[in-house]
Motif scaffolding. Sequence first.
Motif, PDB file in Angstrom:
ATOM      1  N   ALA A  84      60.269  58.692  60.004  1.00  0.00           N
ATOM      2  CA  ALA A  84      59.824  60.085  59.893  1.00  0.00           C
ATOM      3  C   ALA A  84      59.894  60.823  61.220  1.00  0.00           C
ATOM      4  O   ALA A  84      60.034  62.049  61.242  1.00  0.00           O
ATOM      5  CB  ALA A  84      58.391  60.126  59.348  1.00  0.00           C
ATOM      6  N   PHE A  85      59.800  60.094  62.351  1.00  0.00           N
ATOM      7  CA  PHE A  85      59.766  60.764  63.647  1.00  0.00           C
ATOM      8  C   PHE A  85      60.975  60.436  64.519  1.00  0.00           C
ATOM      9  O   PHE A  85      60.974  60.736  65.705  1.00  0.00           O
ATOM     10  CB  PHE A  85      58.477  60.386  64.399  1.00  0.00           C
ATOM     11  CG  PHE A  85      57.230  60.770  63.668  1.00  0.00           C
ATOM     12  CD1 PHE A  85      56.897  62.100  63.483  1.00  0.00           C
ATOM     13  CD2 PHE A  85      56.396  59.800  63.153  1.00  0.00           C
ATOM     14  CE1 PHE A  85      55.745  62.461  62.810  1.00  0.00           C
ATOM     15  CE2 PHE A  85      55.236  60.143  62.472  1.00  0.00           C
ATOM     16  CZ  PHE A  85      54.917  61.485  62.300  1.00  0.00           C
ATOM     17  N   GLY A  86      61.988  59.824  63.960  1.00  0.00           N
ATOM     18  CA  GLY A  86      63.185  59.501  64.732  1.00  0.00           C
ATOM     19  C   GLY A  86      63.628  58.077  64.479  1.00  0.00           C
ATOM     20  O   GLY A  86      63.196  57.424  63.535  1.00  0.00           O
ATOM     21  N   GLU A  87      64.504  57.582  65.353  1.00  0.00           N
ATOM     22  CA  GLU A  87      65.048  56.233  65.177  1.00  0.00           C
ATOM     23  C   GLU A  87      64.133  55.182  65.782  1.00  0.00           C
ATOM     24  O   GLU A  87      63.771  55.251  66.951  1.00  0.00           O
ATOM     25  CB  GLU A  87      66.425  56.140  65.834  1.00  0.00           C
ATOM     26  CG  GLU A  87      67.566  56.631  64.971  1.00  0.00           C
ATOM     27  CD  GLU A  87      68.900  56.252  65.564  1.00  0.00           C
ATOM     28  OE1 GLU A  87      69.602  55.422  64.966  1.00  0.00           O
ATOM     29  OE2 GLU A  87      69.249  56.787  66.623  1.00  0.00           O
ATOM     30  N   LYS A  88      63.792  54.206  64.954  1.00  0.00           N
ATOM     31  CA  LYS A  88      63.083  53.036  65.451  1.00  0.00           C
ATOM     32  C   LYS A  88      64.109  51.963  65.774  1.00  0.00           C
ATOM     33  O   LYS A  88      65.066  51.758  65.024  1.00  0.00           O
ATOM     34  CB  LYS A  88      62.098  52.508  64.408  1.00  0.00           C
ATOM     35  CG  LYS A  88      61.371  51.237  64.851  1.00  0.00           C
ATOM     36  CD  LYS A  88      60.478  50.681  63.756  1.00  0.00           C
ATOM     37  CE  LYS A  88      59.829  49.376  64.204  1.00  0.00           C
ATOM     38  NZ  LYS A  88      58.993  48.763  63.154  1.00  0.00           N
ATOM     39  N   CYS A  89      63.886  51.275  66.891  1.00  0.00           N
ATOM     40  CA  CYS A  89      64.813  50.220  67.319  1.00  0.00           C
ATOM     41  C   CYS A  89      64.015  48.946  67.567  1.00  0.00           C
ATOM     42  O   CYS A  89      62.991  48.975  68.255  1.00  0.00           O
ATOM     43  CB  CYS A  89      65.547  50.640  68.594  1.00  0.00           C
ATOM     44  SG  CYS A  89      66.691  49.400  69.236  1.00  0.00           S
ATOM     45  N   VAL A  90      64.469  47.857  66.985  1.00  0.00           N
ATOM     46  CA  VAL A  90      63.857  46.550  67.217  1.00  0.00           C
ATOM     47  C   VAL A  90      64.909  45.617  67.786  1.00  0.00           C
ATOM     48  O   VAL A  90      66.010  45.503  67.250  1.00  0.00           O
ATOM     49  CB  VAL A  90      63.270  45.952  65.919  1.00  0.00           C
ATOM     50  CG1 VAL A  90      62.739  44.546  66.172  1.00  0.00           C
ATOM     51  CG2 VAL A  90      62.154  46.841  65.382  1.00  0.00           C
ATOM     52  N   MET A  91      64.561  44.965  68.884  1.00  0.00           N
ATOM     53  CA  MET A  91      65.456  43.996  69.524  1.00  0.00           C
ATOM     54  C   MET A  91      64.837  42.609  69.409  1.00  0.00           C
ATOM     55  O   MET A  91      63.752  42.370  69.940  1.00  0.00           O
ATOM     56  CB  MET A  91      65.679  44.360  70.990  1.00  0.00           C
ATOM     57  CG  MET A  91      66.451  45.636  71.190  1.00  0.00           C
ATOM     58  SD  MET A  91      66.646  46.080  72.939  1.00  0.00           S
ATOM     59  CE  MET A  91      65.072  46.898  73.240  1.00  0.00           C
ATOM     60  N   ARG A  92      65.497  41.732  68.705  1.00  0.00           N
ATOM     61  CA  ARG A  92      65.030  40.340  68.592  1.00  0.00           C
ATOM     62  C   ARG A  92      65.707  39.522  69.682  1.00  0.00           C
ATOM     63  O   ARG A  92      66.932  39.581  69.854  1.00  0.00           O
ATOM     64  CB  ARG A  92      65.333  39.766  67.221  1.00  0.00           C
ATOM     65  CG  ARG A  92      65.069  38.272  67.102  1.00  0.00           C
ATOM     66  CD  ARG A  92      64.763  37.854  65.697  1.00  0.00           C
ATOM     67  NE  ARG A  92      63.436  38.313  65.297  1.00  0.00           N
ATOM     68  CZ  ARG A  92      62.841  37.955  64.169  1.00  0.00           C
ATOM     69  NH1 ARG A  92      63.467  37.146  63.327  1.00  0.00           N
ATOM     70  NH2 ARG A  92      61.640  38.394  63.876  1.00  0.00           N
ATOM     71  N   ILE A  93      64.909  38.764  70.416  1.00  0.00           N
ATOM     72  CA  ILE A  93      65.390  38.020  71.579  1.00  0.00           C
ATOM     73  C   ILE A  93      65.669  36.574  71.185  1.00  0.00           C
ATOM     74  O   ILE A  93      64.788  35.893  70.637  1.00  0.00           O
ATOM     75  CB  ILE A  93      64.359  38.068  72.720  1.00  0.00           C
ATOM     76  CG1 ILE A  93      64.116  39.530  73.139  1.00  0.00           C
ATOM     77  CG2 ILE A  93      64.823  37.241  73.905  1.00  0.00           C
ATOM     78  CD1 ILE A  93      62.972  39.696  74.111  1.00  0.00           C
TER      79      ILE A  93
END
Length: 630
Positions: free
Chosen positions: A341-350
């Motif tokens: 709703a407020f933009g792009e969410k980014c998740v980085m799995r290490i």
Amino acid sequence: MATTDTDVRPPDAVRTAENGRLEPPRVAANWPGGIDVATLAGVLENQGLLTAQQVEDVGRMADRRKVVIDRQRQADNAEDYVPTSAAEVIASLQMVTPTGSQLNEERIQHALAKAANYKFVRIDPLKLDARWVTSVVSRSYARRNCCLPLGRANGRLVIATDSPFIGPALDTLETRDGQAADLVISIRADILRFIDDVFAFRATIRNAAADLGDTTIDIGNFEQLVRIGQQGKEVEGDDRNVIRAVDFLLQYALDQGASDIHLEPKREQGHVRLRIDGVLHGVHSLPKVVHAAVVSRIKTVARLDIAEKRRPQDGRIKIQHCPPNMPPREVELRISTLPTAFGEKCVMRIFDPTILLQDLSGLGMFSRDLDTVQSLIRRPHGLVLVCGPTGSGKTTTLYSCLRAISSPNINITTIEDPIEMVIEDFNQTAVQPKVGLTFAGALRTLLRQDPDVIMVGEIRDPETAQNAIQAAMTGHLVLSTVHTNDAPATIARLFDLGVQPYLLAATLLGVVAQRLLRNVCLHCRRETELAPEQIAALGLETGGDRFAVWRGSGCSHCRDTGLRGRTGIYEVMPIGDKLRRLVAEKADAGRLTRQAMEDGMTSLREAAIKKMALGLTSFDEVLRVTTEAE
């Protein structure tokens, strides 16, 4: 935020080794913090950490040692050089206490804090509010006086320092902030490192915000208010300050041992959270415009379409991590973006190779289960399954199994969605549904590639299940995962996917169910015993005897949780003759479970209780992780 429990500011005169009062030494001008080696060595002798002979040895070697360390530091970083403290010099001599333990800087600072009636703390960087810290003190002032504001407690500032004698610096901070301050003692190297990290990151964020401006039109925000007459500014994904901000975030996450990095857009700003030992911690906030630029930078490096913000995208990045005092190593990041709703969410799995690629003996299996698994994966053909929910460590177990049997004489091929970590010893294929390359399709093709061992990332549909069974029947060892709660339920799941009972009975070698438990912190653990209601909750029968366990009281090492690090618990179910007949009869999960227990299988709950009895985990962790598996 590390805080004190009470007002820990000492009186004007505090204790020393000679007469019960510790006063600033008269001859300490060349030593940071007003503490010279002779005074500090006397404190350590008074507390039984050094003998009289060792104090003499320290006095004889200290000045020469300080010169050597100072010269090296000046050569490494002349502009940011900070003189070596007395505690650092004594710690570098690697003295051994009369009880036989190493006298490191932490023990030295503990002793100094005790002598000066201060509290000692280990700074938790996850609890530092970078924005607030940089508003209280400047970087040059903090480094010059080796002091770092940690937060506020009881209406007073809490300042970490390595010396009790920073009166003028403390007075200046109190005047600037308008509040009285309490000191806590910490390790000099930690204070200086966190000063650099906090101020460097905030400076980068401020510069990035200034470069980008605050007028960017956020087309990803459903609530975006567009101001008439203002022009938007295109976010540059390769801006140098944005690049530095991303580098800081990645380095920080790796240093903290995070498994995932979450960049989450909110209405007014972006949030950065790290998952450590399975728990999310909020660590930073970013201006909204910087959040968008950071996500664009990550997408650029991951070779994603930065112009596409309306649909999810997946990618990967390989970076080089240089841990302190360790050789550099390559770490892979799996990138996932999602419009919110407020933009792009980014998740980085290490995916750290030191964690993902382990010896089977290091996963936490008990010896009997370990022997069983090793025998299963050395069979020439058949099907071995690993089950558990997302995040339970199935990928680590599969990679460790493949590593255990890998050799130049074996052709190991994997089919993954996506490839978790690129390993040269294996032939790895990524599923690509867009071009029609599914698990089932890749597995059919793979059978024509002369494989010995096949690893299928997940059995999730009837076609993949049928092909895996077919591969196991035609002379291949097949390893795969299934999303089920326990080992017997995996068989029922394969029946649901249309696998014929007689085929499954002929090919299935064994099933391994697993979970991850958090360990009791070794630094603050203490022995206690279970209450009668806790014993009943676990279904134990002790005959009225006490059940001794360990519990973490909370410290800076474990961030006051009492838990640090994780270990696996396993339910290993080899398919023997009796179980094989039940599978062929399409028996339900209850009958399978009873027979497996009669054959000696240890359930997840039992494995967790064993680890609790060994002092490795806590009662709360056992209940949290294994309740759903019952």
